[in-house]
Design a protein around this motif. Structure first.
Motif, short mmCIF file in Angstrom:
data_model
loop_
_atom_site.label_atom_id
_atom_site.label_comp_id
_atom_site.label_asym_id
_atom_site.label_seq_id
_atom_site.Cartn_x
_atom_site.Cartn_y
_atom_site.Cartn_z
N VAL A 136 24.46 13.80 65.04
CA VAL A 136 24.21 14.82 66.06
C VAL A 136 23.60 16.09 65.50
N SER A 137 23.34 16.13 64.20
CA SER A 137 22.71 17.30 63.57
C SER A 137 22.27 16.90 62.17
N LYS A 138 21.45 17.76 61.56
CA LYS A 138 21.09 17.53 60.16
C LYS A 138 22.33 17.61 59.27
N THR A 139 23.27 18.46 59.67
CA THR A 139 24.53 18.58 58.94
C THR A 139 25.28 17.25 58.95
N ALA A 140 25.35 16.61 60.12
CA ALA A 140 26.03 15.32 60.22
C ALA A 140 25.31 14.26 59.39
N ARG A 141 23.98 14.33 59.37
CA ARG A 141 23.21 13.37 58.55
C ARG A 141 23.51 13.57 57.07
N GLU A 142 23.55 14.83 56.63
CA GLU A 142 23.87 15.13 55.24
C GLU A 142 25.28 14.68 54.89
N TYR A 143 26.21 14.86 55.84
CA TYR A 143 27.59 14.40 55.64
C TYR A 143 27.63 12.90 55.37
N VAL A 144 26.86 12.14 56.13
CA VAL A 144 26.85 10.68 55.94
C VAL A 144 26.20 10.30 54.62
#
Length: 367
Positions: A136-144
């Motif tokens: 749902v965000s670039k932050t969530a992508r980085e988290y994954v």
């Protein structure tokens, strides 16, 4: 397409709202929309909008859920869904274990969404089980990508959450009747410069930071009133006591107002001069920040996580480094002095974009 979305319940919350928004888009596009959950107050609305609901509790954190796997597998085979979209960890485990043992030629395509920055664990890793995974965000992508290196990054799809500009129109103002009732309830806020901190009263939301900022502003000759909008967490009443004690020690009894949980946030934003986001841990998105900015209300917040992404796009002058209390106070002072930077209208984080992009990801799996 015949699409099934799966989540613990439909009682209310961000994931639940998003589920209904995608269900609505599926129906509008002529698809067959189903939702499986333990039920809740949003079921009636879901059904009124043309989706079917199956009441089935897969969200309870219990080993007994293992007993439901075979039954679920039979039901999925019977219903012949084209695609199943899992949105929460425990239901995702049950669905995945049922789906995995189905014949490849007969099983539906599997989607998952990473809505939150869960504690990193094998249990949380299930949210990356889909053949496509929405972040749902670039932050969530980085988290994954940072925490689950075994996940193929090529299957991740960035789809920002979005809001309906008809619900949060630029320049919105509460009605005079609403304002009258508001100021009757909180007369101390009339003709004041109001800073509002929305969110449940939990430590992560930064209430103690707010108190330090307010004390700093008052000491510098910048009069403000702080409004804390959110319900107490019954499991964290010790934290509420800590806040009350901090208010007493700082002499802020006249400067801070608690409203409790409210359902009229749009109106409260409209009578706020500034909305704050002081979460001490990054959020995957930051819906309250987006709601306020979409109305044209400035937001000052710690620039990390999804909140940082939203501020960078819509109001960079409101972005402050994590933990910089002086920076938050200075940004508020600038606003009070009429020195605010440009606040851009929201043309990026739109509900229609989120719906169209999600259905496009579905179509990658079900052409």
């Amino acid at each position: 397409m015949k699409v099934l979305q799966v989540l613990p319940s439909l009682q209310g919350g961000g994931v639940e709202v998003g589920t209904l928004e995608i269900a609505r888009a599926l129906v509008a596009a002529g698809h067959d929309s189903w939702v499986l959950s333990a039920g809740g107050g949003m079921v009636a609305r879901l059904q009124e909008e043309g989706s079917r609901h199956v009441e089935w509790n897969l969200g309870k954190k219990s080993l007994l859920n293992v007993l439901q796997i075979r039954k679920l597998r039979r039901w999925l085979a019977q219903e012949k869904f084209d695609l199943v979209h899992v949105r929460s960890r425990m239901p995702a485990w049950v669905v995945y274990l049922a789906w995995k043992k189905m014949p490849v030629s007969k099983r539906p395509r599997l989607m998952s969404s990473v809505h939150g920055l869960h504690s990193v664990s094998r249990y949380s890793a299930i949210m990356c089980c889909g053949e496509r995974v929405i972040v749902v965000s670039k932050t969530a992508r980085e988290y994954v990508t940072s925490n689950y290196p075994d996940v193929d990054p090529s299957k991740l799809r960035l789809v920002y959450r979005g809001i309906d500009p008809a619900r949060y129109p630029w320049g919105y103002q509460a009605t005079e009747d609403w304002k009258q009732k508001w100021f009757q309830q909180y007369p101390q806020l009339r003709d004041q410069f109001v800073v509002t901190l929305p969110g449940r009263i939990t430590r992560l939301k930064g209430h103690l930071v707010l108190l330090k900022v307010v004390r700093r502003l008052l000491d510098s000759g910048t009069p403000v009133k702080a409004v804390i909008v959110g319900g107490d967490d019954p499991n964290r009443m010790g934290y509420r006591k800590e806040i009350d004690e901090a208010i007493q020690q700082a002499g802020l009894q006249e400067a801070v107002v608690f409203t409790g949980q409210r359902s009229d946030m749009r109106d409260i934003y409209s009578v706020s001069n500034v909305v704050l986001s002081l979460s001490t841990k990054p959020e995957s998105f930051g819906r309250t920040v987006l709601e306020a900015l979409s109305l044209g209300v400035p937001v000052v917040g710690f620039a990390h996580g999804g909140v940082g992404e939203i501020l960078a796009a819509l109001y960079p002058d409101g972005a402050v480094a994590l933990g910089d209390e002086a920076g938050v106070a200075e940004a508020i002072t600038q606003l009070k002095q009429g020195k605010a930077g440009d606040l851009k209208q929201n043309n990026l984080f739109l509900l229609s974009n989120m719906q169209q992009q999600t259905l496009s990801v579905y179509r990658e799996l079900v052409p």
